[in-house]
Design an enzyme around this catalytic site. Structure first.
Site, PDB file in Angstrom:
ATOM      1  N   ASP A 198      79.409  63.587 -23.213  1.00  0.00           N
ATOM      2  CA  ASP A 198      80.473  62.420 -23.157  1.00  0.00           C
ATOM      3  C   ASP A 198      81.089  63.462 -21.807  1.00  0.00           C
ATOM      4  O   ASP A 198      81.011  62.549 -20.654  1.00  0.00           O
ATOM      5  CB  ASP A 198      81.916  62.662 -23.416  1.00  0.00           C
ATOM      6  CG  ASP A 198      82.610  61.352 -23.045  1.00  0.00           C
ATOM      7  OD1 ASP A 198      82.420  60.185 -22.370  1.00  0.00           O
ATOM      8  OD2 ASP A 198      84.036  61.439 -22.952  1.00  0.00           O
ATOM      9  N   ARG A 249      79.075  46.105 -13.687  1.00  0.00           N
ATOM     10  CA  ARG A 249      79.645  47.009 -14.153  1.00  0.00           C
ATOM     11  C   ARG A 249      79.327  48.257 -14.932  1.00  0.00           C
ATOM     12  O   ARG A 249      79.918  49.377 -15.353  1.00  0.00           O
ATOM     13  CB  ARG A 249      81.473  46.617 -13.977  1.00  0.00           C
ATOM     14  CG  ARG A 249      81.906  45.870 -13.198  1.00  0.00           C
ATOM     15  CD  ARG A 249      82.960  45.317 -13.910  1.00  0.00           C
ATOM     16  NE  ARG A 249      84.365  46.831 -14.747  1.00  0.00           N
ATOM     17  CZ  ARG A 249      85.110  45.976 -16.000  1.00  0.00           C
ATOM     18  NH1 ARG A 249      85.175  45.142 -16.550  1.00  0.00           N
ATOM     19  NH2 ARG A 249      85.650  46.442 -16.139  1.00  0.00           N
ATOM     20  N   LYS A 250      77.790  47.785 -15.787  1.00  0.00           N
ATOM     21  CA  LYS A 250      77.686  48.536 -17.073  1.00  0.00           C
ATOM     22  C   LYS A 250      76.842  49.989 -16.079  1.00  0.00           C
ATOM     23  O   LYS A 250      75.854  49.232 -15.635  1.00  0.00           O
ATOM     24  CB  LYS A 250      76.854  47.455 -17.961  1.00  0.00           C
ATOM     25  CG  LYS A 250      77.971  47.176 -18.815  1.00  0.00           C
ATOM     26  CD  LYS A 250      77.271  46.059 -19.781  1.00  0.00           C
ATOM     27  CE  LYS A 250      78.392  44.842 -20.711  1.00  0.00           C
ATOM     28  NZ  LYS A 250      77.447  43.933 -21.302  1.00  0.00           N
TER      29      LYS A 250
END
Length: 248
Positions: free
Chosen positions: A167, A212-213
């Site tokens: 992450d 935005r992705k």
């Protein structure tokens, strides 16, 4: 006569009191200067770059660090130095924190906060890592060495610690494309366990960017790339500061 002496004494006391109040309300410039110098060191401690080599780094981590760091600056035919394709990304133990509801956390709380992977102060005990980015190839590579506090199955790195690093790496990579971003989805497949203390490579690659992705893929391999430990895909959404302030 007695009345005059009493009046004079009263005036002296009044004048002395006024001087003391003035000194309290308006301290000397040297006192203010010292206070202004000391204040930032208390509330805003100087940040230290924690992605630099330290005594806990193993030989394999140092070798990989020197390999990628050597590509951050290259020498031309004329003997001049110029920036290479790779860039080392500094890493600190704190960043600006936002509270839900739109209010900033106080500076005192911010000074005590710690970025999650940098919350362990002992070198080598937790997350030891350094990141390099390659803008042209749209990649981000992390050299990671797991400390003994990240143990899960005896002698091996906890799956949650691996997920945290995935992450972190993919998030940093996405933030280089659009900042700020937040994790929307993280899909992980564990293939082979990682021994505590060993050095692995975590590589993030940009798949697509749609509005935005930001879609990225990631793999965790042995230091020589011969063994696949983990693979993952991640989706990040770019957000505005307004979203953060509103707690959205």
């Amino acid at each position: 006569m007695a009345m005059c002496l009493l009046l004079k004494a009263f005036h002296r006391l009044t004048a002395l009191s006024a001087v003391r109040r003035t000194r309290l309300c308006h301290p000397p410039a040297c006192v203010l200067s010292r206070a202004m110098v000391a204040l930032p060191s208390v509330l805003f401690p100087k940040r230290s770059d924690l992605s630099l080599p330290n005594s806990s780094w193993g030989s394999e981590m140092m070798r990989l660090y020197e390999h990628y760091n050597g590509q951050c600056e290259v020498e031309t035919q004329g003997g001049q130095k110029q920036r290479g394709l790779w860039r080392r990304l500094p890493s600190y133990n704190r960043s600006l924190k936002y509270a839900t509801g739109g209010a900033y956390l106080s500076k005192i709380i911010q000074s005590k906060a710690r970025f999650f992977t940098r919350h362990i102060r002992d070198p080598g005990a937790g997350f030891e890592y350094v990141l390099f980015s390659n803008k042209e190839e749209k990649k981000c590579v992390c050299i990671f060495q797991a400390g003994h506090l990240l143990e899960g199955f005896p002698g091996h790195v906890h799956g949650g610690a691996i997920a945290t690093m995935i992450d972190t790496v993919t998030g940093v990579h996405a933030s280089l494309i659009a900042v700020p971003v937040m994790t929307a989805n993280l899909n992980i497949n564990y293939r082979s366990p990682i021994l505590l203390g060993s050095t692995v490579l975590i590589e993030s690659s940009l798949d697509t960017k749609e509005g935005r992705k930001i879609h990225t893929s990631c793999k965790v391999t042995s230091s020589d790339g011969s063994k696949l430990h983990t693979e993952a895909t991640a989706l990040f959404l770019s957000i505005s500061v307004g979203h953060l302030l509103k707690g959205q």
